[in-house]
Motif scaffolding. Structure first.
Motif, PDB file in Angstrom:
ATOM      1  N   GLY A 169       0.805  -1.207   0.000  1.00  0.00           N
ATOM      2  CA  GLY A 169       0.000   0.000   0.000  1.00  0.00           C
ATOM      3  C   GLY A 169       0.841   1.261   0.000  1.00  0.00           C
ATOM      4  O   GLY A 169       2.044   1.238  -0.291  1.00  0.00           O
ATOM      5  N   GLU A 170       0.214   2.370   0.354  1.00  0.00           N
ATOM      6  CA  GLU A 170       0.874   3.682   0.326  1.00  0.00           C
ATOM      7  C   GLU A 170       0.362   4.532   1.483  1.00  0.00           C
ATOM      8  O   GLU A 170      -0.830   4.502   1.807  1.00  0.00           O
ATOM      9  CB  GLU A 170       0.590   4.371  -1.011  1.00  0.00           C
ATOM     10  N   GLN A 172      -1.095   7.427   3.692  1.00  0.00           N
ATOM     11  CA  GLN A 172      -2.092   8.461   3.458  1.00  0.00           C
ATOM     12  C   GLN A 172      -1.595   9.800   4.013  1.00  0.00           C
ATOM     13  O   GLN A 172      -0.687   9.847   4.848  1.00  0.00           O
ATOM     14  CB  GLN A 172      -3.399   8.056   4.137  1.00  0.00           C
ATOM     15  N   GLY A 204       5.419  -1.710  -1.030  1.00  0.00           N
ATOM     16  CA  GLY A 204       5.243  -0.387  -0.440  1.00  0.00           C
ATOM     17  C   GLY A 204       6.544   0.361  -0.239  1.00  0.00           C
ATOM     18  O   GLY A 204       6.551   1.601  -0.108  1.00  0.00           O
ATOM     19  N   THR A 207       7.465   3.339  -2.484  1.00  0.00           N
ATOM     20  CA  THR A 207       6.787   4.626  -2.291  1.00  0.00           C
ATOM     21  C   THR A 207       7.489   5.509  -1.270  1.00  0.00           C
ATOM     22  O   THR A 207       7.096   6.667  -1.097  1.00  0.00           O
ATOM     23  CB  THR A 207       5.336   4.400  -1.831  1.00  0.00           C
ATOM     24  N   LEU A 208       8.513   4.972  -0.598  1.00  0.00           N
ATOM     25  CA  LEU A 208       9.173   5.717   0.477  1.00  0.00           C
ATOM     26  C   LEU A 208      10.480   6.330  -0.018  1.00  0.00           C
ATOM     27  O   LEU A 208      11.267   5.688  -0.725  1.00  0.00           O
ATOM     28  CB  LEU A 208       9.459   4.803   1.668  1.00  0.00           C
ATOM     29  N   LEU A 269       0.361   0.052   4.540  1.00  0.00           N
ATOM     30  CA  LEU A 269       0.553   1.491   4.740  1.00  0.00           C
ATOM     31  C   LEU A 269      -0.743   2.266   4.532  1.00  0.00           C
ATOM     32  O   LEU A 269      -0.965   3.306   5.170  1.00  0.00           O
ATOM     33  CB  LEU A 269       1.630   2.007   3.784  1.00  0.00           C
ATOM     34  N   SER A 270      -1.599   1.783   3.655  1.00  0.00           N
ATOM     35  CA  SER A 270      -2.842   2.492   3.348  1.00  0.00           C
ATOM     36  C   SER A 270      -3.790   2.543   4.543  1.00  0.00           C
ATOM     37  O   SER A 270      -4.636   3.436   4.638  1.00  0.00           O
ATOM     38  CB  SER A 270      -3.543   1.820   2.166  1.00  0.00           C
TER      39      SER A 270
END
Length: 433
Positions: A169-170, A172, A204, A207-208, A269-270
Motif C-alpha cells: 500500500g501507500e 495516506q 510499499g 513509495t518511500l 501502509l494504506s
C-alpha cells in the motif's frame, strides 16, 4: 546449489569471502567504516592507549563527528571533545566533521557520499543501523569492539536471524515513516527483534523516500534489533548518485526469494494512522485517538531519527501562519549543518521563529538528556526522537511521548497531543475557500 540467504547474510558472506553464512555462526568481519563521536570513542581510545595499541588501521576509513554535547555544555563535555579532536589530529583521520561543519554523526554519514551498498560500518552508538537504509550492514558495538575495529579493521559478530517486514500500500496524508516504525515496534514489542536483522521490503517500499527509509532502519535497536536494512533499489541508487558515491564501490545484494526468516510481518501502509508511543517504552504505541487531549509542556523536533529537511518541511507546513500555544516551548534541532543551511534557504527557520519556536545548533541535544532542552520534573514532552525511557530526556518524573514531526508540530500549536490530519484538513479548506 547455493543455499538461499537474507540480505544481511549475503553482505556478511561477501565480506568474509564465503559462499554461505548461517545464523548463529561467529565471524570476524572486516569493516569498511568506523563512525566515531565524542562520547564512546574516547573510551575505546583509552583502552588502546593503556595496552600500547594506539593505532588506527586506516585513517581514511574513520569518520569522526562530535555530536552529543556540542557546542560543549560544560567542562566535562569540553574535555571529551578535546580528547576526540586530539586523537583525530594525531592519527590524521581524514573525515573529520568539526563543530560548525557537522551535526549528528549518523545523519552526517548518510549524506556524506562515503557509505556504499554492501559495505559494513560499526560505531559505538546504538543508532548506527540508520545507514542500513543504503543497503549496507550497519550496527552499534560496545567500546571494546569499537577499539578492536579501530585497531584491526575487524570485529567479531554472530550472524543474526532476520525478521522480514513487508510493506504494502501507500501512506495516506498525515501519516509518515515514524508511524510505520512505531507501529512495527508496537506489534512485535521492544525486544521483538532481539539481536536480529530487520529487513524491510515489499511493494510499499518503493513509495518511500530515502529520508523515510533512514527513519525505519534508525530505530531497529528500539525493537532490540542488531541492524535494520533495505536492499539498494532505484531510489537508493538515485540518492547515492546525488551524493557522489562512486559506483565502482557499490555491491548491491538482494535477498533470495526463498530465504529463511525467523519471522515475517506485513504492514498495510494504506490502513496506517498516526501512532504515538506512550511513556516509557517505544513499544507502548497507541493510535493518535488514544493520545488526544494530553496537555504538553514541550515539543521537540530533531534527532537522527527525525531531524532531516523533510521532517522540518512537514513541521513548517503545519506551523506556517500559526503560533505555538502560550504554555508550550518548542525546540527545533536540525540534524546537520547542511540541513540547517537548507532550512534557511527555504525560509523554514523563519517559520519556526515566527511561530514561537527556538532553533538550536545541530546536535543530539535533549534526545538523550544531555543538552538543549532537558526536561524538568513532571514535564510532558511530545518528541520526534527515538526513545522515551524513564529519565531519557531529563528528570525521571518527566513523561515523553514519541511521534512523527507532524504530530509534534500540531501538538505544539494545540497545546496538547493532536492529530496532524486536522491541520491538513483545515489548510485544505482555507486554500479552497
Amino acid at each position: 546449489m547455493t543455499q538461499p540467504m537474507t540480505l544481511a547474510e549475503k553482505i556478511l558472506a561477501a565480506k568474509v569471502g564465503r559462499d554461505v553464512v548461517r545464523p548463529g555462526e561467529l565471524l570476524e568481519v572486516p569493516v569498511d567504516w568506523v563512525l566515531a563521536h565524542e562520547i564512546t570513542t574516547p573510551v575505546a581510545i583509552r583502552m588502546l592507549e593503556e595496552r600500547d595499541m594506539d593505532r588506527v588501521w586506516n585513517p581514511e576509513r574513520v569518520v569522526a563527528v562530535p555530536d552529543h554535547t556540542v557546542p560543549a555544555k560544560d567542562i566535562a563535555s569540553a574535555r571529551l571533545y578535546q580528547r576526540l579532536k586530539a586523537w583525530v589530529q594525531k592519527h590524521g583521520i581524514k573525515h573529520w566533521y568539526d563543530v560548525g561543519r557537522g551535526g549528528i554523526a549518523h545523519t552526517v554519514f548518510e549524506a556524506s557520499g562515503l557509505p556504499a551498498p554492501g559495505e559494513v560500518v560499526v560505531s559505538g552508538d546504538s543508532h548506527t543501523p540508520n545507514a542500513g537504509a543504503l543497503g549496507m550492514f550497519a550496527t552499534g558495538v560496545g567500546s571494546t569492539d569499537l577499539a578492536g575495529a579501530i585497531y584491526a579493521g575487524t570485529f567479531w559478530l554472530k550472524v543474526p536471524e532476520t525478521l522480514r517486514i513487508d510493506l504494502v500500500g501507500e501512506l495516506q496524508p498525515g501519516v509518515y515513516a515514524k508511524d510505520i516504525i512505531l507501529e512495527v515496534i508496537r506489534r512485535i514489542g521492544d525486544d521483538g527483534a532481539r539481536s536480529m536483522a530487520m529487513e524491510w521490503g515489499g511493494p510499499g517500499m518503493a513509495t518511500l523516500s530515502m529520508e523515510e527509509r533512514f527513519t525505519l532502519t534508525n530505530m531497529a535497536v528500539e525493537a532490540g534489533g542488531m541492524t535494520g536494512i533495505v536492499a539498494a533499489d532505484d531510489v537508493t541508487q538515485a540518492y547515492l548518485r546525488e551524493k557522489g558515491t562512486p559506483e565502482e564501490r557499490w555491491r548491491i545484494f538482494e535477498p533470495d526469494p526463498d530465504a529463511h526468516y525467523a519471522e515475517r510481518i506485513e504492514v498495510n501502509l494504506s490502513e496506517l494512522e498516526p501512532v504515538v508511543a506512550f511513556p516509557n517504552r517505544p513499544g507502548n504505541g497507541h493510535p493518535i485517538s488514544d493520545a488526544r487531549g494530553i496537555r504538553i509542556d514541550q515539543a521537540y523536533l530533531g534527532s537522527c531519527t527525525n531531524g532531516r529537511i523533510s521532517d522540518l518541511r512537514i513541521a513548517a507546513n503545519i506551523l506556517r501562519g500559526r503560533r505555538i500555544a502560550d504554555h508550550v516551548r518548542m525546540i527545533v534541532v536540525p540534524a546537520t549543518q547542511a540541513i540547517y543551511k537548507q532550512a534557511l534557504r527555504e525560509g523554514l527557520i523563519e517559520v519556526f521563529v515566527e511561530a514561537g519556536a527556538t532553533v538550536s545548533y545541530p546536535s543530539c541535544g535533549a534526545c538523550l538528556g544531555m543538552h538543549t532542552g532537558v526536561l524538568g520534573p513532571d514535564d510532558v514532552c511530545i518528541s520526534s526522537t527515538n526513545r522515551n525511557f524513564t529519565g531519557r530526556m531529563g528528570h525521571p518524573s518527566a513523561q515523553i511521548y514519541l511521534a512523527s514531526p507532524a504530530v509534534v508540530a500540531a501538538s505544539a500549536v494545540a497545546g496538547e497531543i493532536t492529530d496532524p490530519r486536522e491541520f491538513l484538513t483545515e489548510t485544505a479548506t482555507q486554500l479552497s475557500a
